[in-house]
Design an enzyme around this catalytic site. Structure first.
Site, PDB file in Angstrom:
ATOM      1  CG  ASN A  86       0.602  11.200  -8.550  1.00  0.00           C
ATOM      2  OD1 ASN A  86      -0.285  11.998  -8.269  1.00  0.00           O
ATOM      3  ND2 ASN A  86       0.744  10.682  -9.757  1.00  0.00           N
ATOM      4  CD1 TRP A  87      -0.955  11.054  -2.052  1.00  0.00           C
ATOM      5  CD2 TRP A  87      -2.013  12.728  -1.004  1.00  0.00           C
ATOM      6  NE1 TRP A  87      -0.472  11.107  -0.760  1.00  0.00           N
ATOM      7  CE2 TRP A  87      -1.098  12.127  -0.095  1.00  0.00           C
ATOM      8  CE3 TRP A  87      -2.783  13.805  -0.554  1.00  0.00           C
ATOM      9  CZ2 TRP A  87      -0.953  12.572   1.228  1.00  0.00           C
ATOM     10  CZ3 TRP A  87      -2.633  14.252   0.758  1.00  0.00           C
ATOM     11  CH2 TRP A  87      -1.733  13.639   1.633  1.00  0.00           C
ATOM     12  CE  LYS A  88      -1.267   7.615  -9.743  1.00  0.00           C
ATOM     13  NZ  LYS A  88      -1.225   6.375 -10.500  1.00  0.00           N
TER      14      LYS A  88
ATOM     15  CG  HIS B 228       1.430  10.443 -14.060  1.00  0.00           C
ATOM     16  ND1 HIS B 228       0.514   9.484 -14.461  1.00  0.00           N
ATOM     17  CD2 HIS B 228       2.032   9.940 -12.954  1.00  0.00           C
ATOM     18  CE1 HIS B 228       0.566   8.473 -13.620  1.00  0.00           C
ATOM     19  NE2 HIS B 228       1.474   8.720 -12.692  1.00  0.00           N
TER      20      HIS B 228
ATOM     21  CD  GLU C  23      -2.542   7.690 -13.617  1.00  0.00           C
ATOM     22  OE1 GLU C  23      -2.703   8.707 -12.903  1.00  0.00           O
ATOM     23  OE2 GLU C  23      -2.186   6.588 -13.152  1.00  0.00           O
TER      24      GLU C  23
ATOM     25  CD  GLU D  55       5.094   7.074 -12.229  1.00  0.00           C
ATOM     26  OE1 GLU D  55       5.119   6.984 -11.001  1.00  0.00           O
ATOM     27  OE2 GLU D  55       4.117   7.504 -12.856  1.00  0.00           O
TER      28      GLU D  55
ATOM     29  N   GLY E 123      -0.478   0.899 -10.741  1.00  0.00           N
ATOM     30  CA  GLY E 123      -1.764   0.495 -10.177  1.00  0.00           C
ATOM     31  C   GLY E 123      -2.144  -0.936 -10.489  1.00  0.00           C
TER      32      GLY E 123
ATOM     33  CB  SER F 185       2.964  -1.816  -8.159  1.00  0.00           C
ATOM     34  OG  SER F 185       1.817  -1.741  -8.987  1.00  0.00           O
TER      35      SER F 185
ATOM     36  N   GLY G 267       2.072   5.924  -5.950  1.00  0.00           N
ATOM     37  CA  GLY G 267       0.655   6.273  -6.089  1.00  0.00           C
ATOM     38  C   GLY G 267      -0.138   5.705  -4.922  1.00  0.00           C
ATOM     39  N   GLY G 268      -0.797   4.579  -5.163  1.00  0.00           N
ATOM     40  CA  GLY G 268      -1.716   3.985  -4.183  1.00  0.00           C
ATOM     41  C   GLY G 268      -1.170   3.902  -2.763  1.00  0.00           C
TER      42      GLY G 268
END
Ligand code: 13P
Length: 250
Positions: free
Chosen positions: A11-13, A96, A98, A168, A174, A214, A235-236
């Site tokens: 997921n590149w957000k 998600h 967010e 999640e 993150g 993470s 993610g990251g």
């Protein structure tokens, strides 16, 4: 892990301009050549078409980070399932944390979005997870129960045969705090038992449950050893092709 095929999803957000997304996708396509694991990347909307062009001959699939449930109409700023399909998407991330936290998404909108995704043959990745406060006050299972029951209300098990669930925990996103493999397994088992209770054993055994929060090259292996962990939503660590390819090749 029964016969469930692992899925490693990135997921590149809201990271990467179009050229940056295309470049990372190109690098990833060169690094990843694996037939035993499904791989997906979800760049931002404007990068979907150019990224699709770069990955279409390889084994990396395309996903979107969100959609709107209507087919078309006067909904400024929204995007329909058919638009995502025509941009090359196979998957869509729904609900998600967010989006729940910053954009007012709730179990009701999540339910409508899953319905819309299925209508247009997109594979929905339903995100669920508790906040730190909810975990501390021992609300984790109540929260997940509600998110699954309401998010999946009104579906038959047949309709959900492609469904993917992503656990999640909000406190692990993150933050560098990963759930331990035991914490992940405990929740994944609970989620699978919920699917069994509502939709029966066949769907419970086939539904893929991803862990997200993470995930890194050095913790993916132990997470994937857990019997109910079927993959990861990253993610990251998915933003860099080399790092992400290490996760894919766990
Ligand atoms: P991080 O891997 O950066 O913690 O993000 C997880 C996530 O939210 C994936 O959807």
């Amino acid at each position: 892990m029964e016969n469930r095929r692992p899925l490693i999803a990135g997921n590149w957000k809201m990271f990467k301009t179009c050229p940056e997304a295309v470049e990372t996708a190109r690098q990833l396509a060169q690094l990843v050549n694996i037939s035993t694991v499904d791989v997906m990347i979800a760049p931002q909307f404007t990068a979907l078409v150019p990224v699709s062009d770069v990955i279409k001959r390889g084994c990396v699939s395309l996903g979107a980070q969100n959609l709107f449930w209507e087919s078309e109409g006067a909904y400024t700023g929204e995007i329909s399932p058919a638009m995502l399909v025509s941009a090359g998407c196979r998957y869509v991330i729904i609900g998600h944390s967010e989006r729940r936290q910053y954009f007012g998404e709730n179990d009701d909108s999540v339910n409508k979005k899953i319905k819309a995704a299925i209508r247009d043959n997109l594979i929905p990745i339903l995100c669920v997870g508790e906040s730190e406060k909810e975990r501390e006050s021992k609300e984790t299972f109540n929260v997940l129960d509600r998110q699954i029951t309401k998010g999946l209300e009104g579906f038959s098990s047949n309709e959900l045969d492609t469904l993917v669930i992503a656990y999640e925990p909000v406190w692990a996103i993150g933050t560098g705090k990963t759930a331990t493999k035991e914490q992940a397994q405990e929740v994944h088992r609970f989620l699978r038992s919920m699917v069994e209770k509502i939709f029966g054993n066949i769907l419970a055994m086939s539904v893929r449950i991803l862990y997200g929060g993470s995930v890194k090259p050095d913790n993916i292996k132990e997470l994937m050893e857990m019997p109910d962990v079927d993959g990861a939503l990253v993610g990251g660590a998915s933003l860099d092709a080399e790092t992400f390819s290490k996760i894919i090749n766990f």
